[in-house]
Design a protein around this motif. Structure first.
Motif, PDB file in Angstrom:
ATOM      1  N   LEU A  76      -1.580  17.516   3.289  1.00 52.85           N
ATOM      2  CA  LEU A  76      -0.350  16.715   3.275  1.00 52.85           C
ATOM      3  C   LEU A  76      -0.565  15.369   2.578  1.00 52.85           C
ATOM      4  N   LEU A  77      -1.720  14.738   2.822  1.00 57.02           N
ATOM      5  CA  LEU A  77      -2.011  13.456   2.169  1.00 57.02           C
ATOM      6  C   LEU A  77      -2.141  13.625   0.664  1.00 57.02           C
ATOM      7  N   SER A  78      -2.692  14.749   0.245  1.00 55.64           N
ATOM      8  CA  SER A  78      -2.829  15.007  -1.190  1.00 55.64           C
ATOM      9  C   SER A  78      -1.465  15.063  -1.865  1.00 55.64           C
ATOM     10  N   LEU A  79      -0.503  15.729  -1.220  1.00 58.30           N
ATOM     11  CA  LEU A  79       0.855  15.792  -1.780  1.00 58.30           C
ATOM     12  C   LEU A  79       1.477  14.407  -1.878  1.00 58.30           C
ATOM     13  N   TYR A  80       1.285  13.613  -0.832  1.00 59.34           N
ATOM     14  CA  TYR A  80       1.885  12.280  -0.797  1.00 59.34           C
ATOM     15  C   TYR A  80       1.214  11.339  -1.791  1.00 59.34           C
ATOM     16  N   GLU A  81      -0.087  11.362  -1.848  1.00 58.53           N
ATOM     17  CA  GLU A  81      -0.823  10.459  -2.738  1.00 58.53           C
ATOM     18  C   GLU A  81      -0.574  10.768  -4.206  1.00 58.53           C
ATOM     19  N   ASN A  82      -0.358  12.046  -4.517  1.00 56.94           N
ATOM     20  CA  ASN A  82      -0.107  12.441  -5.913  1.00 56.94           C
ATOM     21  C   ASN A  82       1.351  12.288  -6.313  1.00 56.94           C
ATOM     22  N   GLY A  83       2.174  11.730  -5.421  1.00 62.44           N
ATOM     23  CA  GLY A  83       3.569  11.473  -5.751  1.00 62.44           C
ATOM     24  C   GLY A  83       4.457  12.699  -5.760  1.00 62.44           C
ATOM     25  N   LEU A  84       3.995  13.805  -5.173  1.00 64.09           N
ATOM     26  CA  LEU A  84       4.801  15.020  -5.145  1.00 64.09           C
ATOM     27  C   LEU A  84       5.828  14.999  -4.020  1.00 64.09           C
ATOM     28  N   MET A  85       5.565  14.231  -2.974  1.00 65.72           N
ATOM     29  CA  MET A  85       6.465  14.106  -1.847  1.00 65.72           C
ATOM     30  C   MET A  85       6.648  12.627  -1.497  1.00 65.72           C
ATOM     31  N   ASP A  86       7.849  12.290  -1.009  1.00 70.02           N
ATOM     32  CA  ASP A  86       8.159  10.896  -0.663  1.00 70.02           C
ATOM     33  C   ASP A  86       7.998  10.626   0.834  1.00 70.02           C
ATOM     34  N   GLU A  87       8.065  11.675   1.650  1.00 69.39           N
ATOM     35  CA  GLU A  87       7.933  11.529   3.099  1.00 69.39           C
ATOM     36  C   GLU A  87       7.182  12.739   3.654  1.00 69.39           C
ATOM     37  N   VAL A  88       6.524  12.525   4.779  1.00 68.05           N
ATOM     38  CA  VAL A  88       5.827  13.611   5.464  1.00 68.05           C
ATOM     39  C   VAL A  88       6.233  13.572   6.937  1.00 68.05           C
TER      40      VAL A  88
ATOM     41  N   VAL B  94      14.745  19.093  -1.840  1.00 68.05           N
ATOM     42  CA  VAL B  94      13.384  19.299  -2.345  1.00 68.05           C
ATOM     43  C   VAL B  94      12.432  19.113  -1.171  1.00 68.05           C
ATOM     44  N   HIS B  95      11.753  20.181  -0.800  1.00 71.68           N
ATOM     45  CA  HIS B  95      10.901  20.096   0.370  1.00 71.68           C
ATOM     46  C   HIS B  95       9.649  20.948   0.198  1.00 71.68           C
ATOM     47  N   TYR B  96       8.696  20.649   1.023  1.00 73.18           N
ATOM     48  CA  TYR B  96       7.440  21.398   1.110  1.00 73.18           C
ATOM     49  C   TYR B  96       7.261  21.742   2.586  1.00 73.18           C
ATOM     50  N   ILE B  97       6.964  23.004   2.883  1.00 69.86           N
ATOM     51  CA  ILE B  97       6.850  23.448   4.268  1.00 69.86           C
ATOM     52  C   ILE B  97       5.455  24.022   4.511  1.00 69.86           C
ATOM     53  N   GLU B  98       4.787  23.480   5.502  1.00 69.05           N
ATOM     54  CA  GLU B  98       3.538  24.066   5.981  1.00 69.05           C
ATOM     55  C   GLU B  98       3.757  24.469   7.434  1.00 69.05           C
TER      56      GLU B  98
ATOM     57  N   HIS C  55       0.863  -1.184   0.000  1.00 74.64           N
ATOM     58  CA  HIS C  55       0.000   0.000   0.000  1.00 74.64           C
ATOM     59  C   HIS C  55       0.897   1.231   0.000  1.00 74.64           C
ATOM     60  N   PRO C  56       0.528   2.289  -0.746  1.00 71.87           N
ATOM     61  CA  PRO C  56       1.384   3.481  -0.793  1.00 71.87           C
ATOM     62  C   PRO C  56       1.687   4.072   0.577  1.00 71.87           C
ATOM     63  N   TYR C  57       0.763   3.931   1.534  1.00 73.25           N
ATOM     64  CA  TYR C  57       0.975   4.510   2.851  1.00 73.25           C
ATOM     65  C   TYR C  57       2.043   3.782   3.670  1.00 73.25           C
ATOM     66  N   ILE C  58       2.341   2.539   3.324  1.00 75.51           N
ATOM     67  CA  ILE C  58       3.294   1.759   4.124  1.00 75.51           C
ATOM     68  C   ILE C  58       4.525   1.342   3.319  1.00 75.51           C
ATOM     69  N   GLU C  59       4.650   1.850   2.107  1.00 74.98           N
ATOM     70  CA  GLU C  59       5.805   1.523   1.269  1.00 74.98           C
ATOM     71  C   GLU C  59       6.792   2.679   1.281  1.00 74.98           C
ATOM     72  N   LYS C  60       8.031   2.367   1.596  1.00 72.67           N
ATOM     73  CA  LYS C  60       9.060   3.398   1.637  1.00 72.67           C
ATOM     74  C   LYS C  60       9.515   3.717   0.221  1.00 72.67           C
ATOM     75  N   ARG C  61       9.589   4.997  -0.100  1.00 73.43           N
ATOM     76  CA  ARG C  61       9.969   5.437  -1.438  1.00 73.43           C
ATOM     77  C   ARG C  61      11.450   5.790  -1.483  1.00 73.43           C
ATOM     78  N   ALA C  62      11.979   5.761  -2.682  1.00 70.92           N
ATOM     79  CA  ALA C  62      13.421   5.954  -2.847  1.00 70.92           C
ATOM     80  C   ALA C  62      13.829   7.429  -2.862  1.00 70.92           C
ATOM     81  N   GLY C  63      12.906   8.321  -3.156  1.00 71.86           N
ATOM     82  CA  GLY C  63      13.243   9.745  -3.268  1.00 71.86           C
ATOM     83  C   GLY C  63      13.545  10.398  -1.930  1.00 71.86           C
ATOM     84  N   ASN C  64      14.023  11.653  -2.018  1.00 74.41           N
ATOM     85  CA  ASN C  64      14.377  12.405  -0.811  1.00 74.41           C
ATOM     86  C   ASN C  64      13.542  13.682  -0.682  1.00 74.41           C
ATOM     87  N   ARG C  65      12.372  13.670  -1.339  1.00 71.30           N
ATOM     88  CA  ARG C  65      11.485  14.828  -1.243  1.00 71.30           C
ATOM     89  C   ARG C  65      10.635  14.700   0.024  1.00 71.30           C
ATOM     90  N   ALA C  66      10.606  15.748   0.818  1.00 74.32           N
ATOM     91  CA  ALA C  66       9.928  15.651   2.116  1.00 74.32           C
ATOM     92  C   ALA C  66       9.044  16.863   2.368  1.00 74.32           C
TER      93      ALA C  66
END
Length: 302
Positions: free
Chosen positions: A152-164, A108-112, A65-76
């Motif tokens: 935050l979930l929208s960013l993660y689900e759309n593949g824009l971020m690898d970690e939150v 590569v980061h996103y800040i809220e 599942h995307p929520y429990i799979e670790k991604r290779a990127g470093n976008r957070a």
């Protein structure tokens, strides 16, 4: 006399400052007790929900599942929680410097940000937050937590971020708190090493209607609970820090007032002594002048 007047003005200013800091201390202590009670409940929920998620992940090693799979990127993506106001010691500085250090590790980061002080901190350093939530730092609500998590979930689900990540101040007690970083997504076992399992199932877990649908529903609800708990703990930590800071400021004002009072009394005593000396000297001079005049009259009469 000018020194005495200056000391009196300083005494009045210190007394006025003490009234303000003492009032802020009393207000913060009242709010801290209220928020500390909420924080204790939130901490218990925080630990229970993380322990439950850990147990589910541990028994779901074969599930994808995307929520429990670790991604290779470093976008957070980072949710950074601070306060809306200052005058709370090093509360804002500690958590924001800690967050900045973590953010710099991800090009590569996103800040809220949550809290005006967080936004101003990053803007002063040329980093402009991508989103800002106001009011939630002062009055944490589930509505604000759901709004934040949805973004935050929208960013993660759309593949824009690898970690939150959530960066906030963990409330230990009324005199102790510390900056803390928790990975919200993905949910992997290495992010739950500090949590004890809540139970040990004796058989495999069965997911109905399917593992994906269960995780689609479970993870967002867990995320909302975790973000809300982080908001409450941060609020309690802020009020505690402000209470301690205002208590120290009030005590410093008392010490300064005592010091200025002693200085005022010393200067006043010196002034009175000088006045007595001047009066005595004047009287002696007048007496000497009178004797001189009398002697002159006698000499003229002879």
């Amino acid at each position: 006399m000018s020194e005495i007047h200056d000391i009196k003005r300083r005494l009045a200013a210190v007394a006025q400052t003490r009234q303000i800091t003492n009032a802020m201390y009393l207000l913060s202590s009242t709010r801290m007790r209220r928020e500390a009670e909420r924080a204790n409940y939130a901490k218990e929920y925080f630990l229970r929900i993380r322990a439950t998620v850990k147990d589910i992940i541990r028994k779901s090693q074969g599930i994808t599942h995307p929520y429990i799979e670790k991604r290779a990127g470093n976008r957070a993506a980072f949710l950074v929680i601070a306060g809306d106001k200052g005058l709370c010691g090093t509360y804002n500085t500690d958590v924001l410097k800690y967050a900045l250090k973590l953010i710099e590790e991800h090009p590569v980061h996103y800040i809220e940000t949550v809290g005006r002080m967080a936004t101003e901190f990053f803007v002063r350093r040329g980093i402009y937050p991508d989103a800002e939530t106001l009011g939630a730092a002062h009055e944490p609500t589930l509505y604000a937590a759901r709004d934040i998590v949805g973004n935050l979930l929208s960013l993660y689900e759309n593949g824009l971020m690898d970690e939150v990540y959530i960066v906030f101040t963990h409330f230990d007690s009324s005199v102790s708190s510390h900056p803390y970083c928790m990975r919200l997504l993905p949910l992997t076992l290495d992010g739950f090493e500090d949590v004890e399992s809540s139970f040990t199932p004796t058989s495999d877990m069965l997911y109905a209607p399917s593992p994906r649908e269960v995780f689609d529903c479970l993870v967002p609800q867990c995320a909302v609970g975790l973000v809300f708990a982080a908001l409450v703990q941060s609020s309690a930590s802020e009020h505690s820090a402000r209470m301690n800071a205002m208590q120290s400021a009030t005590e410093n004002a008392d010490e300064m007032s005592e010091k200025l009072t002693r200085e005022y009394q010393s200067q006043r005593q010196l002034s009175i002594t000088n006045e007595i000396i001047e009066i005595s000297s004047g009287a002696e001079s007048a007496s000497a002048y009178g004797r001189e005049q009398e002697r002159n009259r006698r000499e003229d009469s002879l």
